[in-house]
Design a protein around this motif. Structure first.
Motif, short mmCIF file in Angstrom:
data_model
loop_
_atom_site.label_atom_id
_atom_site.label_comp_id
_atom_site.label_asym_id
_atom_site.label_seq_id
_atom_site.Cartn_x
_atom_site.Cartn_y
_atom_site.Cartn_z
N GLY A 114 0.81 -1.21 0.00
CA GLY A 114 0.00 0.00 0.00
C GLY A 114 0.84 1.26 0.00
O GLY A 114 0.73 2.10 -0.90
N PRO A 115 1.73 1.44 1.00
CA PRO A 115 2.59 2.63 1.01
C PRO A 115 3.49 2.73 -0.22
O PRO A 115 3.71 3.83 -0.74
N MET A 116 4.02 1.61 -0.67
CA MET A 116 4.90 1.65 -1.83
C MET A 116 4.15 2.11 -3.08
O MET A 116 4.63 2.96 -3.84
N ARG A 117 2.98 1.55 -3.29
CA ARG A 117 2.20 1.92 -4.47
C ARG A 117 1.73 3.37 -4.42
O ARG A 117 1.81 4.09 -5.42
N LEU A 118 1.27 3.80 -3.25
CA LEU A 118 0.78 5.17 -3.14
C LEU A 118 1.93 6.16 -3.30
O LEU A 118 1.79 7.20 -3.97
N THR A 119 3.07 5.85 -2.71
CA THR A 119 4.23 6.73 -2.85
C THR A 119 4.67 6.80 -4.31
O THR A 119 4.98 7.89 -4.82
N ALA A 120 4.70 5.67 -4.98
CA ALA A 120 5.09 5.66 -6.40
C ALA A 120 4.14 6.51 -7.23
O ALA A 120 4.57 7.21 -8.16
N ALA A 121 2.86 6.47 -6.88
CA ALA A 121 1.87 7.24 -7.64
C ALA A 121 1.99 8.74 -7.40
O ALA A 121 1.71 9.54 -8.30
N LEU A 122 2.42 9.13 -6.19
CA LEU A 122 2.45 10.55 -5.83
C LEU A 122 3.83 11.19 -5.87
O LEU A 122 3.95 12.41 -5.88
N LEU A 123 4.87 10.38 -5.89
CA LEU A 123 6.22 10.93 -5.77
C LEU A 123 6.60 11.89 -6.90
O LEU A 123 7.21 12.94 -6.64
N PRO A 124 6.28 11.61 -8.16
CA PRO A 124 6.60 12.60 -9.20
C PRO A 124 5.97 13.96 -8.93
O PRO A 124 6.61 15.00 -9.16
N HIS A 125 4.74 13.95 -8.42
CA HIS A 125 4.08 15.21 -8.07
C HIS A 125 4.79 15.88 -6.89
O HIS A 125 5.02 17.10 -6.91
N LEU A 126 5.14 15.11 -5.88
CA LEU A 126 5.82 15.69 -4.72
C LEU A 126 7.16 16.28 -5.12
O LEU A 126 7.54 17.36 -4.63
N ARG A 127 7.86 15.62 -5.99
CA ARG A 127 9.17 16.12 -6.42
C ARG A 127 9.06 17.43 -7.20
O ARG A 127 10.02 18.20 -7.26
N ALA A 128 7.89 17.69 -7.75
CA ALA A 128 7.69 18.92 -8.52
C ALA A 128 7.31 20.10 -7.63
O ALA A 128 7.24 21.23 -8.12
N GLN A 129 7.08 19.86 -6.33
CA GLN A 129 6.72 20.94 -5.42
C GLN A 129 7.98 21.65 -4.91
O GLN A 129 9.06 21.05 -4.87
N VAL A 175 12.41 16.49 -1.53
CA VAL A 175 11.52 15.65 -0.72
C VAL A 175 12.25 15.17 0.52
O VAL A 175 13.22 14.41 0.44
N GLU A 176 11.79 15.61 1.67
CA GLU A 176 12.32 15.18 2.96
C GLU A 176 11.62 13.88 3.36
O GLU A 176 10.40 13.78 3.26
N VAL A 177 12.39 12.89 3.82
CA VAL A 177 11.83 11.59 4.17
C VAL A 177 11.99 11.35 5.66
O VAL A 177 13.11 11.39 6.19
N ILE A 178 10.87 11.10 6.34
CA ILE A 178 10.85 10.95 7.80
C ILE A 178 10.17 9.64 8.16
O ILE A 178 9.21 9.21 7.51
#
Length: 252
Positions: A114-129, A175-178
């Protein structure tokens, strides 16, 4: 990273840690979206609060994650913080004949894929912020497993390792990872857990956790005092001792 003015997504926001974190971050001046399977629970979380939103999501379903992420980015283009908080925990009997793998399979689908799939789906958008943050909720059991819930403990250990790897790969990005690693907290994660006196009261856990998140320089690992014994057990040469104590005193 600033503590207000962000747009956050918190999965598993219909109860427990997810619900209370969502309300705390909203109070700091953030737009907060809570996601989960049960719409009525999510609506209770937002409870008419302006700037809080509810969206249904089944983190076990890869197709639903794709649907959800596409719609979320369209509706909230300023999204810049993801809390992977949704999870499940259940006892398993590996002395059974045959062994029932359904709990282990559902746990891994929810807590790892779940977390891996959701992160993969949203990470390109997060990286653009301009600035972004990814927070993965693990557990003290990632470091010292509870033998009665082996798949849960293994799933959190996997997300701990994955989080460390993501932090390294994303170190030169915005992207900061915590990692947030709770101890046993009085929530409804498992039957009877909300009233176990040996577990940390939810309000105390949230208050101590938010001390770390309220500062701009949030540590890579947010670990409250009650979880530090588990986190440090291996490094301190006490893993076997802490493992025995944890499992001998289990109340479930």
């Amino acid at each position: 990273m600033k503590t207000g003015g962000n747009t956050l997504l918190i999965t598993g926001g219909g109860s427990g840690i997810g619900r209370e974190l969502a309300r705390e971050f909203h109070a700091l001046g953030n737009t907060v979206i809570v996601a989960g399977r049960t719409a009525s629970s999510l609506e209770e979380t937002i409870d008419g609060r302006e700037g809080m939103f509810a969206r249904t999501l089944d983190v076990q379903d890869a197709a639903d994650i794709t649907r959800f992420a596409t719609a979320l980015i369209e509706d909230f283009p300023s999204l810049n913080v993801l809390f992977n908080n949704a999870g499940m925990m259940a006892k398993e009997d590996w002395l059974a004949d045959p062994v029932d793998l359904s709990v282990a399979e559902n746990t891994m689908a929810t807590n790892v894929l779940g977390p891996m799939r959701l992160t993969a789906a949203l990470l390109p958008h997060l990286r653009a912020q301009p600035v972004a943050r990814l927070v993965n909720v693990t557990s003290g059991l990632a470091f010292v497993p509870l033998a009665h819930t082996p798949a849960y403990s293994a799933s959190k250990a996997a997300i701990h390792a994955w989080t460390q790897s993501l932090r390294y790969q994303l170190q030169d990005t915005n992207v900061e990872v915590i990692e947030l690693a709770p101890p046993g907290v009085r929530t409804a994660l498992t039957p009877g857990q909300s009233t176990r006196t040996s577990y940390m009261p939810l309000e105390d856990f949230i208050a101590e956790t938010m001390e770390s998140f309220r500062i701009e320089d949030t540590p890579d690992e947010v670990v409250v005092q009650r979880a530090k014994m588990l986190r440090a057990a291996e490094a301190n040469g006490q893993h076997a001792e802490v493992f025995q104590m944890l499992n001998d005193n289990y109340e479930g």
